[in-house]
Design a protein around this motif. Sequence first.
Motif, PDB file in Angstrom:
ATOM      1  N   ARG A 171       9.954  11.350  67.329  1.00  0.00           N
ATOM      2  CA  ARG A 171       9.033  12.446  67.649  1.00  0.00           C
ATOM      3  C   ARG A 171       8.224  12.852  66.429  1.00  0.00           C
ATOM      4  NH1 ARG A 171      12.547  16.076  72.025  1.00  0.00           N
ATOM      5  NH2 ARG A 171      11.805  14.884  73.819  1.00  0.00           N
ATOM      6  N   ASN A 172       8.855  12.911  65.278  1.00  0.00           N
ATOM      7  CA  ASN A 172       8.119  13.267  64.067  1.00  0.00           C
ATOM      8  C   ASN A 172       7.199  12.134  63.616  1.00  0.00           C
ATOM      9  OD1 ASN A 172       8.920  15.905  63.752  1.00  0.00           O
ATOM     10  ND2 ASN A 172      10.665  15.417  62.449  1.00  0.00           N
ATOM     11  N   ILE A 344      16.654  18.856  65.517  1.00  0.00           N
ATOM     12  CA  ILE A 344      16.636  18.034  64.310  1.00  0.00           C
ATOM     13  C   ILE A 344      15.197  17.780  63.860  1.00  0.00           C
ATOM     14  CG2 ILE A 344      17.183  15.756  63.355  1.00  0.00           C
ATOM     15  CD1 ILE A 344      19.613  15.762  65.323  1.00  0.00           C
ATOM     16  N   ALA A 345      14.344  17.420  64.803  1.00  0.00           N
ATOM     17  CA  ALA A 345      12.936  17.162  64.465  1.00  0.00           C
ATOM     18  C   ALA A 345      12.272  18.399  63.891  1.00  0.00           C
ATOM     19  CB  ALA A 345      12.187  16.676  65.707  1.00  0.00           C
ATOM     20  N   ASP A 346      12.559  19.554  64.482  1.00  0.00           N
ATOM     21  CA  ASP A 346      11.926  20.794  64.037  1.00  0.00           C
ATOM     22  C   ASP A 346      12.357  21.208  62.633  1.00  0.00           C
ATOM     23  OD1 ASP A 346      10.574  20.948  66.421  1.00  0.00           O
ATOM     24  OD2 ASP A 346      11.923  22.440  67.325  1.00  0.00           O
ATOM     25  N   CYS A 347      13.515  20.752  62.182  1.00  0.00           N
ATOM     26  CA  CYS A 347      13.994  21.116  60.850  1.00  0.00           C
ATOM     27  C   CYS A 347      13.115  20.553  59.739  1.00  0.00           C
ATOM     28  CB  CYS A 347      15.445  20.643  60.657  1.00  0.00           C
ATOM     29  SG  CYS A 347      16.672  21.668  61.511  1.00  0.00           S
ATOM     30  N   ILE A 357      10.648  12.054  57.751  1.00  0.00           N
ATOM     31  CA  ILE A 357      10.514  12.327  59.188  1.00  0.00           C
ATOM     32  C   ILE A 357      11.788  12.925  59.777  1.00  0.00           C
ATOM     33  CG2 ILE A 357       8.745  10.564  59.558  1.00  0.00           C
ATOM     34  CD1 ILE A 357      10.972   8.764  60.722  1.00  0.00           C
ATOM     35  N   VAL A 358      12.870  12.898  59.012  1.00  0.00           N
ATOM     36  CA  VAL A 358      14.100  13.578  59.424  1.00  0.00           C
ATOM     37  C   VAL A 358      14.622  14.364  58.228  1.00  0.00           C
ATOM     38  CG1 VAL A 358      14.859  12.031  61.275  1.00  0.00           C
ATOM     39  CG2 VAL A 358      15.420  11.479  58.902  1.00  0.00           C
ATOM     40  N   SER A 367      22.777  21.510  61.060  1.00  0.00           N
ATOM     41  CA  SER A 367      23.853  21.671  62.036  1.00  0.00           C
ATOM     42  C   SER A 367      23.794  23.039  62.698  1.00  0.00           C
ATOM     43  CB  SER A 367      25.212  21.454  61.384  1.00  0.00           C
ATOM     44  OG  SER A 367      25.437  22.381  60.336  1.00  0.00           O
ATOM     45  N   LEU A 368      23.378  24.058  61.951  1.00  0.00           N
ATOM     46  CA  LEU A 368      23.240  25.389  62.544  1.00  0.00           C
ATOM     47  C   LEU A 368      22.154  25.399  63.610  1.00  0.00           C
ATOM     48  CD1 LEU A 368      23.489  27.606  59.320  1.00  0.00           C
ATOM     49  CD2 LEU A 368      25.262  27.196  61.035  1.00  0.00           C
ATOM     50  N   ALA A 369      21.018  24.759  63.307  1.00  0.00           N
ATOM     51  CA  ALA A 369      19.921  24.701  64.273  1.00  0.00           C
ATOM     52  C   ALA A 369      20.315  23.910  65.506  1.00  0.00           C
ATOM     53  CB  ALA A 369      18.681  24.092  63.616  1.00  0.00           C
ATOM     54  N   VAL A 370      21.007  22.782  65.301  1.00  0.00           N
ATOM     55  CA  VAL A 370      21.448  21.961  66.425  1.00  0.00           C
ATOM     56  C   VAL A 370      22.453  22.735  67.284  1.00  0.00           C
ATOM     57  CG1 VAL A 370      22.720  19.876  67.062  1.00  0.00           C
ATOM     58  CG2 VAL A 370      20.991  19.781  65.260  1.00  0.00           C
ATOM     59  N   ALA A 371      23.391  23.412  66.635  1.00  0.00           N
ATOM     60  CA  ALA A 371      24.399  24.180  67.377  1.00  0.00           C
ATOM     61  C   ALA A 371      23.743  25.247  68.249  1.00  0.00           C
ATOM     62  CB  ALA A 371      25.394  24.813  66.409  1.00  0.00           C
ATOM     63  N   ARG A 372      22.776  25.955  67.687  1.00  0.00           N
ATOM     64  CA  ARG A 372      22.080  26.995  68.470  1.00  0.00           C
ATOM     65  C   ARG A 372      21.358  26.388  69.662  1.00  0.00           C
ATOM     66  NH1 ARG A 372      20.888  29.182  63.223  1.00  0.00           N
ATOM     67  NH2 ARG A 372      18.895  28.049  63.213  1.00  0.00           N
ATOM     68  N   ALA A 373      20.668  25.291  69.425  1.00  0.00           N
ATOM     69  CA  ALA A 373      19.896  24.659  70.503  1.00  0.00           C
ATOM     70  C   ALA A 373      20.810  24.126  71.596  1.00  0.00           C
ATOM     71  CB  ALA A 373      19.043  23.529  69.934  1.00  0.00           C
ATOM     72  N   VAL A 374      21.912  23.498  71.192  1.00  0.00           N
ATOM     73  CA  VAL A 374      22.854  22.934  72.166  1.00  0.00           C
ATOM     74  C   VAL A 374      23.523  24.041  72.959  1.00  0.00           C
ATOM     75  CG1 VAL A 374      25.045  21.687  72.377  1.00  0.00           C
ATOM     76  CG2 VAL A 374      23.220  20.777  70.938  1.00  0.00           C
TER      77      VAL A 374
END
Length: 392
Positions: A171-172, A344-347, A357-358, A367-374
């Motif tokens: 995506r990135n 992950i992409a948004d980070c 790109i990652v 991991s905090l962002a992924v946890a919130r999204a999930v």
Amino acid sequence: MSSHVDQIFHDHRGGKLQTGLRRPLETAADLSIAYTPGVAKVCQAIAEDASLAATYTWTSHLVAVVTDGSAVLGLGNIGPKAAMPVMEGKAALFKRFGGLDAVPICLGTTDPDEIVAAVTAIAPSFGGINLEDISAPRCFDIERRLDEALDIPVFHDDQHGTAIVVLAALRNALELTGQDIEDLKIVIVGAGAAGIAVAKMLHSAGARGLIVCDSKGIIHPGRADLTPIKTEIAGMTNLDEVSGDVGVALTDANVLIGVSGARVDEDAVARMAPEAIVFALANPTPEIDPDVAAKYARVVATGRSDMPNQINNVLAFPGIFRGALDAGAESITEAMALAAADAIADCVGDKLTEDFIVPSPLDPQVSLAVARAVRHAAETAAGSAADTSVTG
């Protein structure tokens, strides 16, 4: 080099894990609460209401990392004892990046029925099951059966963790090249656990120009040697039913995703379309040398930590399990996986370049962002019959 090897063995001496105490055990009163007689009251409460186990035991933040040692890293079928250092490492990553406790479990069997029976039997001790380094095609059936049998998340990281990070990176990369995933010709080299999962994940994200290649060439419905899982993939990819080798597949392709370890010739990559994207993810040796790939591609990524754009599963699994367990999810769904990829992409944010790109696997914010999204995806989808497990 010798000193580096010595350091590796030194740091593995005694293993990489140990347990710790959350409450003191210094007095008789401490002992009477933690063990007999006080513990009996907690046991009785859980016996009357099993859901209380998540509150009064560590199962709500405990993951089993389970393998049979049949497909370890780039080492192959090295067996359960030799797989333990990798499983310990995985458990350490769960703790460091997800704040979750994890126990490595290396099973002395490669029989799918025995693996399913063993994991089902120990499941009450855990909040989630992370399957690891189990060879294809057995891994597909094992994960599906466990997901159906258990009321806790089951996740084969070699499949879905890889696929999620690949989608985030793609995506990135597409943001840089100004392309849409629906318009791309994407070639996946490798039809093992990761390759199949990547194909399914990209299809879920809107990709329709997918072609998957195995050791015998392009997968298409006319091949008589396809396994059931490859037959399924043949039905959702290669819509023009092209046949031939990887070179044929890569002609005018926009994206190459290598997840096989098989060598891809420079001549084949040279046939790709302008603004190409190459993810050569085999470790330790990418399918094509990144410097060679960069002669023809706008964006190049690998699975190596010493090169730009490392596509590493650690960007995904700690946050995915953290979010799933926090939400009390019974499975990890497609919606949760897609949400993880977006997070992950948004980070990367405004730091996005061809060489970034990652995000870094060491970035604790990922991991905090992924946890919130999930967690948000899980809670949003709760009770929705339309949502399906990633194993479906």
